[in-house]
Design an enzyme around this catalytic site. Structure first.
Site, PDB file in Angstrom:
ATOM      1  N   CYS A   1       0.772  -1.173   0.591  1.00 44.12           N
ATOM      2  CA  CYS A   1       0.015  -0.171  -0.558  1.00 44.12           C
ATOM      3  C   CYS A   1       1.120   1.325   0.063  1.00 44.12           C
ATOM      4  O   CYS A   1       2.082   1.622  -0.053  1.00 44.12           O
ATOM      5  CB  CYS A   1      -1.432   0.015   1.349  1.00 44.12           C
ATOM      6  SG  CYS A   1      -0.433   0.140   2.523  1.00 44.12           S
TER       7      CYS A   1
ATOM      8  N   ASN B   1       2.392   1.400   4.370  1.00 47.76           N
ATOM      9  CA  ASN B   1       2.646   0.533   4.929  1.00 47.76           C
ATOM     10  C   ASN B   1       2.643   0.260   6.217  1.00 47.76           C
ATOM     11  O   ASN B   1       3.092   0.029   7.433  1.00 47.76           O
ATOM     12  CB  ASN B   1       4.135  -0.481   4.777  1.00 47.76           C
ATOM     13  CG  ASN B   1       4.427  -1.360   4.482  1.00 47.76           C
ATOM     14  OD1 ASN B   1       5.727  -1.896   5.769  1.00 47.76           O
ATOM     15  ND2 ASN B   1       3.499  -2.387   4.886  1.00 47.76           N
TER      16      ASN B   1
ATOM     17  N   CYS C   1      -1.308   0.841   7.604  1.00 43.76           N
ATOM     18  CA  CYS C   1      -3.072   0.174   7.359  1.00 43.76           C
ATOM     19  C   CYS C   1      -3.092  -0.716   6.475  1.00 43.76           C
ATOM     20  O   CYS C   1      -3.575  -1.662   7.343  1.00 43.76           O
ATOM     21  CB  CYS C   1      -3.339   1.173   7.278  1.00 43.76           C
ATOM     22  SG  CYS C   1      -3.346   3.379   8.327  1.00 43.76           S
ATOM     23  N   ARG C   2      -3.621  -0.713   5.502  1.00 46.55           N
ATOM     24  CA  ARG C   2      -3.963  -1.656   4.992  1.00 46.55           C
ATOM     25  C   ARG C   2      -2.706  -3.431   4.695  1.00 46.55           C
ATOM     26  O   ARG C   2      -3.531  -4.234   4.327  1.00 46.55           O
ATOM     27  CB  ARG C   2      -3.965  -1.171   3.179  1.00 46.55           C
ATOM     28  CG  ARG C   2      -5.255  -0.391   3.230  1.00 46.55           C
ATOM     29  CD  ARG C   2      -5.227   0.547   2.227  1.00 46.55           C
ATOM     30  NE  ARG C   2      -4.566   1.532   1.745  1.00 46.55           N
ATOM     31  CZ  ARG C   2      -4.550   2.388   0.804  1.00 46.55           C
ATOM     32  NH1 ARG C   2      -5.272   1.831  -0.270  1.00 46.55           N
ATOM     33  NH2 ARG C   2      -3.382   3.330   0.758  1.00 46.55           N
ATOM     34  N   SER C   3      -1.295  -2.920   4.296  1.00 48.84           N
ATOM     35  CA  SER C   3      -0.727  -4.110   3.932  1.00 48.84           C
ATOM     36  C   SER C   3      -0.238  -4.657   5.406  1.00 48.84           C
ATOM     37  O   SER C   3       0.029  -5.536   5.041  1.00 48.84           O
ATOM     38  CB  SER C   3      -0.144  -3.424   2.813  1.00 48.84           C
ATOM     39  OG  SER C   3       1.490  -2.608   3.559  1.00 48.84           O
TER      40      SER C   3
ATOM     41  N   ASP D   1      -8.000   3.671   0.606  1.00 54.85           N
ATOM     42  CA  ASP D   1      -7.282   3.938   2.592  1.00 54.85           C
ATOM     43  C   ASP D   1      -8.264   4.526   3.253  1.00 54.85           C
ATOM     44  O   ASP D   1      -8.612   5.412   3.377  1.00 54.85           O
ATOM     45  CB  ASP D   1      -6.152   5.268   1.377  1.00 54.85           C
ATOM     46  CG  ASP D   1      -5.313   5.703   2.526  1.00 54.85           C
ATOM     47  OD1 ASP D   1      -5.118   5.690   4.001  1.00 54.85           O
ATOM     48  OD2 ASP D   1      -5.072   6.336   2.063  1.00 54.85           O
TER      49      ASP D   1
HETATM   50  P1  4NP Z   1      -1.754   3.043   4.430  1.00 53.12           P
HETATM   51  O1  4NP Z   1      -2.036   3.896   4.984  1.00 53.12           O
HETATM   52  O2  4NP Z   1      -1.292   3.656   2.612  1.00 53.12           O
HETATM   53  O3  4NP Z   1      -2.491   2.255   4.241  1.00 53.12           O
HETATM   54  O4  4NP Z   1      -0.869   2.153   5.149  1.00 53.12           O
HETATM   55  C1  4NP Z   1      -1.728   5.366   4.377  1.00 53.12           C
HETATM   56  C2  4NP Z   1      -1.306   5.651   5.925  1.00 53.12           C
HETATM   57  C3  4NP Z   1      -0.310   6.880   6.037  1.00 53.12           C
HETATM   58  C4  4NP Z   1      -0.077   7.137   4.919  1.00 53.12           C
HETATM   59  C5  4NP Z   1      -0.285   7.318   3.635  1.00 53.12           C
HETATM   60  C6  4NP Z   1      -1.975   6.136   3.813  1.00 53.12           C
HETATM   61  N1  4NP Z   1       0.966   8.567   4.907  1.00 53.12           N
HETATM   62  O5  4NP Z   1      -0.012   9.239   4.101  1.00 53.12           O
HETATM   63  O6  4NP Z   1       1.373   9.414   6.095  1.00 53.12           O
END
Ligand code: 4NP
Length: 168
Positions: free
Chosen positions: A20, A23, A25-27, A138
């Site tokens: 994702c 790294n 939340c989702r992945s 997201d």
């Molecule tokens: P992820 O979510 O891609 O599912 O881990 C996010 C976590 C952090 C950020 C964006 C999306 N960020 O912009 O810091």
């Protein structure tokens, strides 16, 4: 695109990398859910599972607290430490699974060869079409529902990926 058929009965562990943006939340949730499914089938010798982010904002961190709390309620303890995707991941993994179209575009940019690009298969490919989601959204700027939705989609997609490769 890689033929998933070729990954069945390969006689060595199938290596899967979930990707994702952050790294956190989702992945890492996909990573934890997939590992839990594999463990529950006693199949840990047949799978190698990891996750990484296309971004570099949270390297070394545990998953986002909100994701850890929502995942823990479903029995998943998320302990992955954030890392960024690297070119060598395309050598080290059989399947590289982005959560959304932006992650997918970024992976195509990082992939060193056309063969490497063929390993990229979006998570939505494995999620039941009745979910009506063509990506895993997201949750970072969302409330609880966003995190619960991610976990619902990932549980569905990971179970279907497991069954597909294991011929169940
Ligand atoms: P992820 O979510 O891609 O599912 O881990 C996010 C976590 C952090 C950020 C964006 C999306 N960020 O912009 O810091």
């Amino acid at each position: 695109m890689i033929k998933l058929e070729d990954l069945k009965n390969i006689g060595r562990p199938v290596k899967v990398l979930f990707v994702c943006l952050g790294n956190i939340c989702r992945s890492p949730a996909a990573d934890g859910i997939m590992q839990s499914i594999v463990n529950s089938h006693g199949a840990s010798a047949r799978w190698v599972i990891d996750s990484a982010g296309t971004g570099n904002y949270h390297i070394g961190e545990l998953p986002d607290n909100r994701m850890r709390i929502h995942a823990r309620r479903r029995g998943y303890e998320l302990t992955h430490r954030c890392r960024q995707v690297r070119e060598s991941d395309f050598d080290d993994f059989d399947l590289i699974i982005p959560m959304d179209a932006s992650n997918e575009r970024n992976l195509h940019r990082i992939a060193p060869t056309i063969e490497a690009e063929e390993k990229i298969i979006p998570m939505a490919r494995f999620i039941d079409a009745t979910s009506r989601y063509d990506h895993v959204p997201d949750p970072y700027y969302e409330g609880s529902e966003g995190f619960e939705l991610v976990l619902d989609l990932l549980e569905n997609g990971c179970n279907r990926l497991y069954n597909l490769i294991e011929n169940l």
